[in-house]
Design an enzyme around this catalytic site. Structure first.
Site, PDB file in Angstrom:
ATOM      1  N   ASP A 163     -18.729 -22.825  15.475  1.00 11.06           N
ATOM      2  CA  ASP A 163     -18.884 -23.604  16.699  1.00 11.06           C
ATOM      3  C   ASP A 163     -19.981 -23.049  17.600  1.00 11.06           C
ATOM      4  OD1 ASP A 163     -18.080 -25.945  17.905  1.00 11.06           O
ATOM      5  OD2 ASP A 163     -16.634 -24.991  19.222  1.00 11.06           O
ATOM      6  N   ASP A 222      -9.758 -28.712  24.136  1.00 11.64           N
ATOM      7  CA  ASP A 222     -10.548 -28.610  22.905  1.00 11.64           C
ATOM      8  C   ASP A 222     -11.909 -29.276  23.049  1.00 11.64           C
ATOM      9  OD1 ASP A 222     -11.080 -27.840  20.310  1.00 11.64           O
ATOM     10  OD2 ASP A 222     -10.172 -29.617  19.412  1.00 11.64           O
ATOM     11  N   GLU A 281     -14.380 -28.267  24.941  1.00 11.59           N
ATOM     12  CA  GLU A 281     -14.884 -27.201  25.805  1.00 11.59           C
ATOM     13  C   GLU A 281     -16.394 -27.037  25.770  1.00 11.59           C
ATOM     14  OE1 GLU A 281     -15.726 -25.745  22.120  1.00 11.59           O
ATOM     15  OE2 GLU A 281     -13.835 -26.665  22.703  1.00 11.59           O
ATOM     16  N   ARG A 303     -18.901 -29.056  26.024  1.00 10.82           N
ATOM     17  CA  ARG A 303     -19.648 -29.761  27.075  1.00 10.82           C
ATOM     18  C   ARG A 303     -19.579 -29.027  28.410  1.00 10.82           C
ATOM     19  NH1 ARG A 303     -16.146 -34.864  25.772  1.00 10.82           N
ATOM     20  NH2 ARG A 303     -16.445 -33.809  23.789  1.00 10.82           N
ATOM     21  N   LYS A 355      -5.898 -26.685  18.054  1.00 18.05           N
ATOM     22  CA  LYS A 355      -6.266 -27.389  16.833  1.00 18.05           C
ATOM     23  C   LYS A 355      -5.216 -27.173  15.748  1.00 18.05           C
ATOM     24  CE  LYS A 355     -11.295 -26.672  17.335  1.00 18.05           C
ATOM     25  NZ  LYS A 355     -11.769 -28.058  17.324  1.00 18.05           N
ATOM     26  N   LYS A 405     -25.107 -24.345  22.321  1.00 14.34           N
ATOM     27  CA  LYS A 405     -23.677 -24.088  22.526  1.00 14.34           C
ATOM     28  C   LYS A 405     -23.253 -22.864  21.724  1.00 14.34           C
ATOM     29  CE  LYS A 405     -19.169 -26.027  21.235  1.00 14.34           C
ATOM     30  NZ  LYS A 405     -18.486 -27.152  20.530  1.00 14.34           N
TER      31      LYS A 405
END
Length: 500
Positions: free
Chosen positions: A291, A350, A352, A354, A280, A268
């Site tokens: 992330d 949020d 996102e 996946r 957030k 990811k």
């Protein structure tokens, strides 16, 4: 920092610091047990080290340090005795932590050279590898944006001392450990970069540069190519950002004669996650440059694999983009069509990660890869469940699950097997699409994995590693704060084992 192997006698080594090891005395006995090198040093110093053990000034506990100035009695200026704990519990992961703590201590003393005398062992190569990993991981610092360089580390020359008969094995362990650690630190650099620097385009550039350096095949899809492939998950997430998305493919062909596509690694690559329109809280955004920790781990693993050259095929797939709020951002209530044709109902922008993983899993499946392993800082739920000690492991194959756990144990990265029972799939059924994007707060890490399962091709072995709690650390005890590079060494070890 340079790390070399020497067979010079410990009495003749002229480093600023000579490091020796000691374990706790067995059973209820007082005192310490010194390595053979330690015994020679102790004798040269008139027994002062063993006396400190007898008086319990130094107990030999794991990571305990005792510093002694030699006062000209030895070529080395100072002796550092390091505790290994109980002799029966000295494992590779303990050695990694000890190597890191030694190097961080030496940096604080302004030493310029150091030699670590290895204890004699039947597993001397593994010992050398673990210590080497710890040394390079502990020495890591991300300082490129600091103007004041007073904290620059002066330790440049480090040696591992061993016997002539063990030299070859130690050199092999050092080389492997250095490759593992350097790849992990490369991943840490990627995570630690500010998000305005490490955009999706820059992540693709760095992956491409690494591939060229290490002889990997590299292909980067731009937005037009992503659109032509129907990767609606990546396109949906990225539409709120001015930064274009990319899809990075790295290929290592260690077994070109094989008809099997081989192992696929999917990471990811959200280079910054604001949460999109489901914004957030400010405090939760502070570390969202991390992330893309899954992408960093996959790219770092490909560097290590290319350097070690196992006879197996490995391909990495990295979808990368930003998740930002704007007038063009995707919305709760939208329905996206992903690469494999399935549709997904958006409930929370949020969630996102996946979405972009689903497209990458679809692509890897269509190429015919098996097994497929994805890594992602995917859910806060896994942090609630496992904290920052273990990563969650979800798999549709018991054998693959055990292989990952075993590889992780070998390199000091821990995983906990999580459920994928069919009942959890009921929570992600949508009234208007093939699947819902989220199953709610309950079992959130499990339902996220169940969503990903929809995009794995029939028959492919698959594992999902949720590293949300382990990819970034606020603990600076043995490691620098920031990106950890978690997953790099597990994936590399797994590729090596597949080749064997």
């Amino acid at each position: 920092m340079d790390l070399r192997v020497t067979t010079q006698s410990v009495n003749e080594i002229s480093s600023d610091v000579l490091v020796i090891t000691a374990t706790r005395a067995a059973g209820e006995a007082k005192g310490i047990q010194l390595s053979s090198a330690g015994q020679a040093i102790d004798q040269a110093l008139g027994g002062v080290i063993s006396e400190c053990g007898t008086n319990e000034e130094f107990k030999g506990n794991t990571g305990e340090l005792l510093s002694i100035h030699t006062l000209g009695k030895l070529a080395a200026k100072r002796i550092l005795v390091v505790g290994l704990g109980a002799v029966e519990k000295v494992e590779p992961q303990a050695l990694r932590k000890i190597g890191a703590s030694i190097i961080r201590h030496l940096h604080s003393t302004n030493a310029r050279s150091a030699t670590l005398a290895l204890a004699e062992s039947s597993a001397v190569a593994e010992t050398a590898q673990a210590l080497t990993e710890g040394i390079f991981l502990g020495a890591y610092a991300f300082r490129k944006y600091q103007q004041n360089q007073n904290g620059e580390r002066k330790l440049k020359d480090v040696q591992l001392q061993t016997s002539e008969s063990n030299k070859t094995a130690v050199e092999e362990g050092v080389q492997k450990g250095k490759i593992f650690a350097e790849a992990t630190n490369f991943a840490r650099d990627l995570v630690n970069e500010p998000p305005r620097v490490l955009t999706p385009t820059e992540l693709a550039n760095r992956a491409s540069a690494m591939a060229q350096q290490y002889g990997l095949e590299c292909e980067v899809f731009d937005q037009a190519k992503i659109e032509s492939l129907g990767m609606g998950g990546i396109l949906g997430v990225t539409q709120g950002s001015v930064e274009p998305p990319h899809f990075i493919i790295l290929r290592y062909r260690g077994a070109p004669e094989s008809q099997e596509k081989g192992l696929a690694l999917v990471g990811k690559g959200i280079t910054f996650d604001s949460g999109g329109l489901s914004l957030k809280p400010a405090g939760s955004m502070e570390t969202m440059k991390s992330d893309m920790g899954g992408a960093a781990a996959v790219i770092g693993a490909m560097q290590a694999i290319a350097a070690l050259k196992p006879k197996t095929n490995v391909t990495a797939f990295v979808p990368t983009c930003e998740n930002m709020p704007s007038g063009s951002a995707f919305r709760p209530g939208d329905v996206l069509r992903l690469m494999n044709g399935k549709t997904i109902e958006i409930l929370n922008t949020d969630a996102e990660g996946r979405l972009i993983l689903a497209d990458a899993l679809s692509y890897a499946s269509q190429e015919g890869h098996s097994p497929i392993i994805d890594l992602a800082t995917l859910t806060g739920g896994i942090v609630v469940a496992l904290g920052n000690v273990m990563s969650g492991l979800f798999s549709n194959d018991e054998g693959l699950q055990q292989e990952i756990i075993a590889a992780g144990q070998a390199v000091g990265e821990k995983y906990w097997a999580m459920p994928l029972d069919e009942e959890y799939g009921e929570l992600v059924k949508s009234d208007i699409a093939d699947v819902k994007q989220t199953g709610g707060r309950g079992a959130s890490s499990v339902t996220a994995a169940k969503i990903l399962e929809h995009f794995v091709g029939n028959g492919a072995k698959w594992a999902h590693l949720d590293i949300a709690g382990t990819a970034f650390s606020e603990n600076a005890k043995n490691m620098e704060k920031g990106g950890t590079g978690f997953g790099v060494r597990t994936l590399t070890e797994l590729a090596l084992r597949n080749a064997r």
